[in-house]
Design a protein around this motif. Structure first.
Motif, PDB file in Angstrom:
ATOM      1  N   VAL A  51       0.853  -1.183   0.000  1.00  0.00           N
ATOM      2  CA  VAL A  51       0.000   0.000   0.000  1.00  0.00           C
ATOM      3  C   VAL A  51       0.891   1.237   0.000  1.00  0.00           C
ATOM      4  CG1 VAL A  51      -1.907  -1.138   1.179  1.00  0.00           C
ATOM      5  CG2 VAL A  51      -0.172   0.036   2.528  1.00  0.00           C
ATOM      6  N   PRO A  52       0.388   2.371  -0.486  1.00  0.00           N
ATOM      7  CA  PRO A  52       1.257   3.541  -0.641  1.00  0.00           C
ATOM      8  C   PRO A  52       1.754   4.146   0.664  1.00  0.00           C
ATOM      9  CG  PRO A  52      -0.689   3.719  -2.044  1.00  0.00           C
ATOM     10  CD  PRO A  52      -0.926   2.569  -1.116  1.00  0.00           C
ATOM     11  N   GLU A  53       0.914   4.174   1.688  1.00  0.00           N
ATOM     12  CA  GLU A  53       1.280   4.889   2.905  1.00  0.00           C
ATOM     13  C   GLU A  53       2.321   4.151   3.736  1.00  0.00           C
ATOM     14  OE1 GLU A  53      -2.861   5.929   1.774  1.00  0.00           O
ATOM     15  OE2 GLU A  53      -1.784   4.070   2.126  1.00  0.00           O
ATOM     16  N   PRO A  54       3.353   4.836   4.219  1.00  0.00           N
ATOM     17  CA  PRO A  54       4.280   4.209   5.161  1.00  0.00           C
ATOM     18  C   PRO A  54       3.533   3.757   6.416  1.00  0.00           C
ATOM     19  CG  PRO A  54       5.144   6.314   4.385  1.00  0.00           C
ATOM     20  CD  PRO A  54       3.726   6.232   3.927  1.00  0.00           C
ATOM     21  N   LEU A  55       3.973   2.653   6.977  1.00  0.00           N
ATOM     22  CA  LEU A  55       3.360   2.079   8.169  1.00  0.00           C
ATOM     23  C   LEU A  55       4.397   1.959   9.271  1.00  0.00           C
ATOM     24  CD1 LEU A  55       1.205   0.424   9.800  1.00  0.00           C
ATOM     25  CD2 LEU A  55       2.077  -1.604   8.608  1.00  0.00           C
ATOM     26  N   VAL A  56       4.047   2.443  10.454  1.00  0.00           N
ATOM     27  CA  VAL A  56       4.846   2.232  11.657  1.00  0.00           C
ATOM     28  C   VAL A  56       4.061   1.294  12.567  1.00  0.00           C
ATOM     29  CG1 VAL A  56       5.860   3.275  13.714  1.00  0.00           C
ATOM     30  CG2 VAL A  56       5.945   4.493  11.533  1.00  0.00           C
ATOM     31  N   VAL A  57       4.677   0.201  12.988  1.00  0.00           N
ATOM     32  CA  VAL A  57       4.088  -0.700  13.977  1.00  0.00           C
ATOM     33  C   VAL A  57       4.951  -0.615  15.230  1.00  0.00           C
ATOM     34  CG1 VAL A  57       3.438  -3.059  14.539  1.00  0.00           C
ATOM     35  CG2 VAL A  57       3.195  -2.234  12.189  1.00  0.00           C
ATOM     36  N   TRP A  58       4.341  -0.212  16.342  1.00  0.00           N
ATOM     37  CA  TRP A  58       5.045  -0.005  17.607  1.00  0.00           C
ATOM     38  C   TRP A  58       4.509  -1.008  18.620  1.00  0.00           C
ATOM     39  CZ3 TRP A  58       3.798   3.982  21.836  1.00  0.00           C
ATOM     40  CH2 TRP A  58       4.895   4.165  22.683  1.00  0.00           C
ATOM     41  N   VAL A  59       5.388  -1.778  19.236  1.00  0.00           N
ATOM     42  CA  VAL A  59       4.971  -2.795  20.205  1.00  0.00           C
ATOM     43  C   VAL A  59       4.676  -2.119  21.540  1.00  0.00           C
ATOM     44  CG1 VAL A  59       5.584  -4.936  21.363  1.00  0.00           C
ATOM     45  CG2 VAL A  59       6.394  -4.518  19.038  1.00  0.00           C
ATOM     46  N   LEU A  60       3.439  -2.268  22.009  1.00  0.00           N
ATOM     47  CA  LEU A  60       3.002  -1.648  23.257  1.00  0.00           C
ATOM     48  C   LEU A  60       3.227  -2.546  24.458  1.00  0.00           C
ATOM     49  CD1 LEU A  60      -0.380  -0.181  21.991  1.00  0.00           C
ATOM     50  CD2 LEU A  60       1.723   1.090  22.408  1.00  0.00           C
ATOM     51  N   SER A  61       2.987  -3.836  24.304  1.00  0.00           N
ATOM     52  CA  SER A  61       3.176  -4.772  25.411  1.00  0.00           C
ATOM     53  C   SER A  61       3.394  -6.167  24.858  1.00  0.00           C
ATOM     54  CB  SER A  61       1.963  -4.761  26.354  1.00  0.00           C
ATOM     55  OG  SER A  61       0.819  -5.321  25.710  1.00  0.00           O
ATOM     56  N   GLY A  62       3.979  -7.024  25.693  1.00  0.00           N
ATOM     57  CA  GLY A  62       4.238  -8.390  25.292  1.00  0.00           C
ATOM     58  C   GLY A  62       5.553  -8.517  24.536  1.00  0.00           C
ATOM     59  N   ALA A  63       5.827  -9.712  24.096  1.00  0.00           N
ATOM     60  CA  ALA A  63       7.036 -10.022  23.328  1.00  0.00           C
ATOM     61  C   ALA A  63       6.697 -11.114  22.338  1.00  0.00           C
ATOM     62  CB  ALA A  63       8.167 -10.465  24.253  1.00  0.00           C
ATOM     63  N   ALA A  64       7.419 -11.132  21.211  1.00  0.00           N
ATOM     64  CA  ALA A  64       7.128 -12.113  20.162  1.00  0.00           C
ATOM     65  C   ALA A  64       8.337 -12.274  19.255  1.00  0.00           C
ATOM     66  CB  ALA A  64       5.915 -11.679  19.342  1.00  0.00           C
ATOM     67  N   VAL A  65       8.378 -13.413  18.595  1.00  0.00           N
ATOM     68  CA  VAL A  65       9.299 -13.609  17.475  1.00  0.00           C
ATOM     69  C   VAL A  65       8.493 -13.336  16.214  1.00  0.00           C
ATOM     70  CG1 VAL A  65      10.728 -15.228  16.188  1.00  0.00           C
ATOM     71  CG2 VAL A  65      10.735 -15.266  18.697  1.00  0.00           C
ATOM     72  N   VAL A  66       8.869 -12.281  15.494  1.00  0.00           N
ATOM     73  CA  VAL A  66       8.177 -11.873  14.276  1.00  0.00           C
ATOM     74  C   VAL A  66       9.074 -12.198  13.089  1.00  0.00           C
ATOM     75  CG1 VAL A  66       7.174  -9.947  12.995  1.00  0.00           C
ATOM     76  CG2 VAL A  66       6.968 -10.030  15.502  1.00  0.00           C
ATOM     77  N   GLU A  67       8.497 -12.880  12.100  1.00  0.00           N
ATOM     78  CA  GLU A  67       9.256 -13.267  10.913  1.00  0.00           C
ATOM     79  C   GLU A  67       8.645 -12.629   9.675  1.00  0.00           C
ATOM     80  OE1 GLU A  67      10.803 -17.556  11.075  1.00  0.00           O
ATOM     81  OE2 GLU A  67       8.952 -17.627  12.281  1.00  0.00           O
ATOM     82  N   GLU A  68       9.523 -12.155   8.796  1.00  0.00           N
ATOM     83  CA  GLU A  68       9.110 -11.520   7.554  1.00  0.00           C
ATOM     84  C   GLU A  68       9.876 -12.149   6.396  1.00  0.00           C
ATOM     85  OE1 GLU A  68       8.789  -6.907   8.499  1.00  0.00           O
ATOM     86  OE2 GLU A  68      10.589  -7.825   9.383  1.00  0.00           O
ATOM     87  N   ARG A  69       9.251 -12.102   5.204  1.00  0.00           N
ATOM     88  CA  ARG A  69       9.972 -12.552   4.013  1.00  0.00           C
ATOM     89  C   ARG A  69       9.316 -11.976   2.771  1.00  0.00           C
ATOM     90  NH1 ARG A  69       8.485 -18.959   2.841  1.00  0.00           N
ATOM     91  NH2 ARG A  69       6.246 -18.693   2.502  1.00  0.00           N
ATOM     92  N   GLU A  70      10.110 -11.824   1.717  1.00  0.00           N
ATOM     93  CA  GLU A  70       9.551 -11.580   0.402  1.00  0.00           C
ATOM     94  C   GLU A  70       8.800 -12.830  -0.027  1.00  0.00           C
ATOM     95  OE1 GLU A  70      12.846 -10.568  -2.025  1.00  0.00           O
ATOM     96  OE2 GLU A  70      13.165  -8.616  -1.070  1.00  0.00           O
ATOM     97  N   LEU A  71       7.926 -12.703  -1.008  1.00  0.00           N
ATOM     98  CA  LEU A  71       7.084 -13.828  -1.401  1.00  0.00           C
ATOM     99  C   LEU A  71       7.934 -15.054  -1.716  1.00  0.00           C
ATOM    100  CD1 LEU A  71       4.346 -12.201  -3.652  1.00  0.00           C
ATOM    101  CD2 LEU A  71       4.286 -12.703  -1.210  1.00  0.00           C
TER     102      LEU A  71
END
Length: 301
Positions: A51-71
């Motif tokens: 999508v065109p708009e930049p996105l900021v995701v800020w962690v407020l609480s908790g902890a996680a292992v987050v995984e990202e990849r190109e298709l």
């Protein structure tokens, strides 16, 4: 922010399961969309459209292992906790998954920055309205950014309602900080954005999701987007990385996995709900897409 820009942000956010705690509304939030979520502890592979708009995701609480990849690329993992943030200005769709610690809620704040606001900040910082690139950031910390996001969160939850003057001042400060810290003039090496306008993408995906139990037809989706079938198919693939028919299969399998996890309904009934009149056909597609049979995924013995 115009309705189209809000729809763009929601097109992304509506794809990510969880409970929405609060969302910005009204004139105070012009050129800004802020949403607070409590996410599920575990999320399997999820396609995030560009999508065109930049996105900021800020962690407020908790902890996680987050995984990202190109298709279909390799996964890249980051362990995050409260205070960490992601910045995404994706030119292409990508995939996301996570596993959160269940000792405390995994809550995040999503902030989409409107393009008019980003353009004004670019002129302020760089001296002209040249095209800007924001670099992607995964699981880092930024004290200045946190110091701007926290009062925005407080305004969103304020019992007295948000102050437009205060919110707009924070939004402008945030845009300038992002341009200064993470932005640079475009080099020309990245491909230009293409695909569907984000508000049309949202409407098309909503139509797809409402018709998962029906036979797939391209024409109604193209009409929803206001394009010929040929141009719609090409634009949709630019936005998501998948042809419309393949994307519908992904949506069907997401829904099927959810029903298998969360209900005890018969597998044949689940297959019917996601568009397969034959139990064997549903099982064949499910195995092809997930690597296991529906009964094995559920853990039937």
């Amino acid at each position: 922010m115009a309705d189209t820009a809000h729809s763009s942000a929601e097109a992304l956010d509506d794809r990510v399961p969880g409970t929405r705690i609060a969302a910005s509304r009204g004139r105070a939030w012009k050129d800004l969309l802020v949403q607070l979520y409590q996410r599920e502890p575990h999320q399997e592979c999820l396609l995030i459209p560009a999508v065109p708009e930049p996105l900021v995701v800020w962690v407020l609480s908790g902890a996680a292992v987050v995984e990202e990849r190109e298709l279909d690329g390799p996964w890249h993992a980051n362990r995050v906790s409260a205070g960490d943030f992601f910045l995404t200005n994706a030119q292409d769709p990508y995939e996301l998954r996570w596993t959160a610690d269940e000792s405390s809620p995994f809550e995040v704040m999503h902030l989409h920055l409107g393009l008019p606001l980003l353009k004004r900040a670019t002129v302020e910082v760089l001296g002209d309205a040249r095209e800007l690139e924001l670099r992607d950031v995964s699981g880092e910390r930024d004290a200045v950014l946190s110091g701007l996001l926290e009062p925005l969160r407080a305004e969103l939850l304020s019992a007295h309602g948000p102050s437009a003057l205060f919110v707009q001042g924070l939004a402008q400060s945030l845009a300038v900080h992002l341009v200064r810290q993470y932005g640079a003039a475009a080099t020309g090496k990245r491909r230009p954005r293409g695909g569907l306008p984000a508000f049309k993408l949202r409407r098309v995906i909503e139509l797809m999701e409402s018709q998962l139990d029906r036979e797939f037809h391209l024409a109604p989706l193209a009409r929803e987007a206001g394009l010929s079938e040929f141009h719609f198919g090409r634009a949709f693939k630019q936005s998501t990385g998948f042809a419309p028919s393949r994307y519908v299969i992904r949506l069907r399998m997401e829904r099927a996995r959810q029903l298998l996890r969360e209900t005890s309904r018969p597998i044949i009934e689940i297959g019917l709900e996601v568009g397969y009149t034959s139990a064997s056909h549903f099982a064949q597609v499910f195995r092809r897409e997930t690597g296991v049979a529906p009964s094995d995924y559920r853990g039937d013995t």
